[in-house]
Design an enzyme around this catalytic site. Structure first.
Site, PDB file in Angstrom:
ATOM      1  N   GLU A   1     -38.448  51.489   1.090  1.00  0.00           N
ATOM      2  CA  GLU A   1     -38.650  50.076   1.428  1.00  0.00           C
ATOM      3  C   GLU A   1     -38.290  49.832   2.896  1.00  0.00           C
ATOM      4  O   GLU A   1     -37.155  50.033   3.306  1.00  0.00           O
ATOM      5  CB  GLU A   1     -37.757  49.213   0.521  1.00  0.00           C
ATOM      6  CG  GLU A   1     -37.704  47.748   0.903  1.00  0.00           C
ATOM      7  CD  GLU A   1     -36.726  46.960   0.037  1.00  0.00           C
ATOM      8  OE1 GLU A   1     -36.096  47.551  -0.868  1.00  0.00           O
ATOM      9  OE2 GLU A   1     -36.579  45.750   0.279  1.00  0.00           O
TER      10      GLU A   1
ATOM     11  N   ASP B   1     -33.772  48.785  -1.678  1.00  0.00           N
ATOM     12  CA  ASP B   1     -32.450  48.159  -1.649  1.00  0.00           C
ATOM     13  C   ASP B   1     -32.016  47.791  -3.062  1.00  0.00           C
ATOM     14  O   ASP B   1     -32.850  47.479  -3.909  1.00  0.00           O
ATOM     15  CB  ASP B   1     -32.483  46.873  -0.803  1.00  0.00           C
ATOM     16  CG  ASP B   1     -32.696  47.180   0.672  1.00  0.00           C
ATOM     17  OD1 ASP B   1     -32.396  48.322   1.077  1.00  0.00           O
ATOM     18  OD2 ASP B   1     -33.162  46.280   1.407  1.00  0.00           O
TER      19      ASP B   1
ATOM     20  N   ASP C   1     -31.105  45.201  -4.480  1.00  0.00           N
ATOM     21  CA  ASP C   1     -31.057  43.747  -4.670  1.00  0.00           C
ATOM     22  C   ASP C   1     -32.333  43.286  -5.375  1.00  0.00           C
ATOM     23  O   ASP C   1     -33.162  44.103  -5.763  1.00  0.00           O
ATOM     24  CB  ASP C   1     -30.864  43.029  -3.316  1.00  0.00           C
ATOM     25  CG  ASP C   1     -32.010  43.340  -2.353  1.00  0.00           C
ATOM     26  OD1 ASP C   1     -33.026  43.913  -2.789  1.00  0.00           O
ATOM     27  OD2 ASP C   1     -31.873  43.012  -1.159  1.00  0.00           O
TER      28      ASP C   1
ATOM     29  N   ASP D   1     -34.997  41.714  -4.319  1.00  0.00           N
ATOM     30  CA  ASP D   1     -36.227  42.084  -3.615  1.00  0.00           C
ATOM     31  C   ASP D   1     -36.568  43.558  -3.827  1.00  0.00           C
ATOM     32  O   ASP D   1     -37.721  43.911  -4.062  1.00  0.00           O
ATOM     33  CB  ASP D   1     -36.070  41.842  -2.110  1.00  0.00           C
ATOM     34  CG  ASP D   1     -36.528  40.453  -1.723  1.00  0.00           C
ATOM     35  OD1 ASP D   1     -37.140  39.792  -2.599  1.00  0.00           O
ATOM     36  OD2 ASP D   1     -36.272  40.043  -0.582  1.00  0.00           O
TER      37      ASP D   1
END
Ligand code: 0RA
Length: 634
Positions: free
Chosen positions: A425, A498, A500, A502
């Site tokens: 990402e 990541d 998280d 997203d």
């Protein structure tokens, strides 16, 4: 003479069987993990369903107790209790202690149990620390208990009764199983599925570990209700579910069909209640019937031009949800996982029944027919439009490097067995990964922003998306009907995002692409999620990386009165190349999670909810699962 002294041929057979099962449990129940554990329940329930199919009893109750014991109770005929002449052993004990003994006594026409693994109830007995059998039959209540398969006493009468049936309570042996904790939703899902497949059978789940968890499944609509359930979150094309139920010769054929506005097809097939994941002759027959009926309808109604190519199977199945349930006297299951129906007679039986029915149905519902043909024609055009793009993404030869995407930092090895591709990402994390990697076997493809949601587009549009095109080109396999696993350039494909919300979203977008268009990658175990650490703790210059909140809790406890600092990583970008290598990429100490498909229907459900057009469903799902970012187990 006690049962322990009867060292006759029968007893030796029993010891041999129980021993074989306990020595190699995987051979009989697949694994000693969660799946194998639940298999014990299915084995008993399937026996109870057999009684229902033979016409005895209409309710089965499964109870999970606090201590991981499970009780399965039915209203069937009960186990046969008469004595075997030579050995003096009861038939019930034989069924409970010898492999395949059930079949000798039980000749129902459609048998469920013994279909997939054919192991029988004795396997459950052998793999249970203890098991209590109660059977109600011919006015009496009988009881016998076992420890790891060994009878503790002979079958005895403990009471008189007016009912018939069987009640089996077993405790899975912790010496055998890695875990003995049953999963409520796995049990509920499977019992519900069995209820859909067996009209009017009541399946009840009582979970004593949670008092409120009592569920009862009974569907008099059968597959019709199954389809309604499968399509609950989709935009429907034909409100009325097409339903067909017929018995021809020795076969029972039942199917339900509904189209939605989406682009994928879902056909779930079963034979004698066993999910035939790899299809087989019944599925082949079903598909050709549908293709033939719809093409002929299109011709009759002049919906296609003479110059048009005929609608292919996959075109007429775009947006299709169907369940096909057949029952037959002697099912043959083939293939490595024994989930493919091998009875070739079923092909023509299903084909003619479904074809005749669909012919009549389409003529009676021409509006529906026109919608399907229209949708199929659009699919044909999209397929033609995507042809060129597909060819571009298919790498011709391993040496021809200039077709590889520019952003890919390839590895030097050309051996897929040792090569890995990281899908990363963002450009900055991609940069760190490029610097930190072992360039001999690790390739890096940075992805910018979000990739296109494949759930909401046809193939031609999907292939025009740069990020997707570069993933496919890097993999080398092609996509959809061109997909060829042989051409895979990296045996491990690792999604690194990541930790998280997203990141979880991006992971899911990539997983959706694989699941819908390159599902073999997942099924053959090539797809992994990287697990970057969540925290770095520092205690007197000693650094440690922690990967979960539980790990942090543990660390806090261990260092209760000591001072230490905690750094929370918000993204991969906060790590320098060396840290990224050490914590997340180095095979010696990284944590990887292999993506598996536990259950077809659940997986489909997850992707529909996550990626479909209903954004409120997506929000609900992402927020309620934000904690488990990186724990996706489709
Ligand atoms: C052997 C023979 C028969 C039934 C069964 C086993 C049987 C096993 C289980 C396991 C759970 N519930 C069960 N119910 C029945 C046939 C009996 C007959 O022919 O009367």
């Amino acid at each position: 003479m006690s049962v322990f002294e009867q060292y006759n041929a029968q007893q030796i057979e029993v010891l041999k069987d129980l021993d074989a099962v306990r020595k190699r449990p995987g051979m009989y129940i697949g694994s000693t993990g969660k799946r194998g554990l639940h298999h014990l329940v299915w084995e008993v329930v399937d026996n109870s369903i057999d009684e229902f199919l033979a016409g005895y009893g209409s309710k089965i109750t499964v109870t999970v107790h606090q201590d991981s014991r499970v009780t399965v109770e039915d209203e069937g005929r009960g186990l046969p209790v008469e004595e075997h002449e030579e050995s003096g052993i009861s038939a019930a004990q034989l069924v409970m202690t010898t492999l395949h003994a059930g079949g000798k006594f039980n000749n129902n026409s459609y048998k469920v149990s013994g279909g997939l693994h054919g192991v029988g109830i004795s396997v459950v007995n052998a793999l249970s620390e203890n098991l209590c059998l109660i059977t109600y039959r011919s006015g009496k209540k009988y009881k016998q208990e076992f420890v790891r398969g060994n009878p503790q006493y002979e079958l005895k009468v403990v009471d008189s009764t007016r009912k018939t049936g069987t009640k089996i309570t077993f405790k899975p042996d912790p010496e055998i199983f890695e875990t003995t904790e049953f999963d409520h939703s796995t049990l509920a899902r499977r019992l519900r599925e069995s209820a859909f497949l067996n009209k009017d059978l009541t399946l009840k789940l009582i979970d004593k570990r949670n008092e409120t968890a009592e569920k009862e499944f009974k569907y008099s609509g059968g597959l019709k209700e199954f389809i309604a359930h499968l399509n609950k979150d989709r935009k429907i094309l034909n409100e009325k579910i097409i339903y067909l139920e017929k018995e021809v010769d020795d076969y029972y054929i039942e199917t339900a069909i509904q189209y939605n506005e989406g682009y994928n097809e879902r056909i779930y097939t079963y034979a004698n209640n066993i999910k035939t994941v790899d299809g087989g002759y019944h599925l082949t027959g079903f598909k050709s019937a549908l293709t033939k009926a719809i093409n002929q309808f299109a011709e009759r109604k002049n919906l296609t031009n003479k110059s048009d190519p005929s609608l292919k199977g996959k075109d007429v199945r775009e947006g299709l949800t169907a369940v096909l349930n057949v029952k037959l006297p002697e099912p043959q299951f083939e293939g490595q996982t024994k989930t493919k129906l091998g009875n070739s007679e079923l092909r023509s039986a299903v084909e003619s029944v479904v074809y005749e029915f669909m012919n009549v149905y389409l003529d009676a519902h021409p509006e529906f027919g026109k919608k399907i043909v229209d949708k199929a024609l659009k699919a044909v055009r999209a397929r033609q439009a995507s042809k060129k793009a597909r060819e571009l993404t298919k790498r011709k030869t391993a040496l021809n490097n200039n077709t590889l995407p520019g952003k890919l930092a390839d590895c030097s090895s050309r051996k897929p067995e040792e090569s890995e591709l990281f899908l990363v990402e963002g450009d900055s994390a991609g940069g760190s990964a490029k610097q930190g990697r072992n360039r001999h076997f690790q390739a890096i493809l940075p992805l910018k922003g979000k990739i296109l949601n494949v759930e909401r587009a046809r193939l031609d549009k999907i292939l025009n998306n740069n990020e997707i095109a570069s993933i496919i080109t890097a993999l080398g396999t092609g996509i959809g009907e061109d997909f060829d696993l042989e051409d895979l350039r990296y045996n491990k494909v690792i999604i690194m995002t990541d930790a998280d919300v997203d990141g979880a979203h991006i992971s899911t977008l990539i997983l959706t692409l694989f699941y819908r268009y390159m599902d073999e990658l997942i099924r053959k175990g090539h797809i992994y999620l990287a697990r970057p650490p969540l925290y770095k703790v520092n205690h007197r210059g000693e650094q440690k990386y922690l990967y979960t909140d539980q790990d942090l809790q543990k660390y806090r406890k261990q260092h209760e009165n000591k001072s230490f600092s905690i750094q929370r990583y918000k993204g991969l970008g906060e790590m320098n190349p060396d840290q990224l290598w050490k914590t997340t990429m180095n095979p010696d100490n990284r944590k990887l999670q292999q993506v598996e498909i536990n259950d077809e229907i659940e997986a489909d459900d997850i992707f529909t909810r996550l990626m479909g057009s209903d954004t409120s469903l997506r929000k609900e799902f992402i927020f309620s699962n934000a904690e488990m970012a990186g724990e996706l187990d489709i």
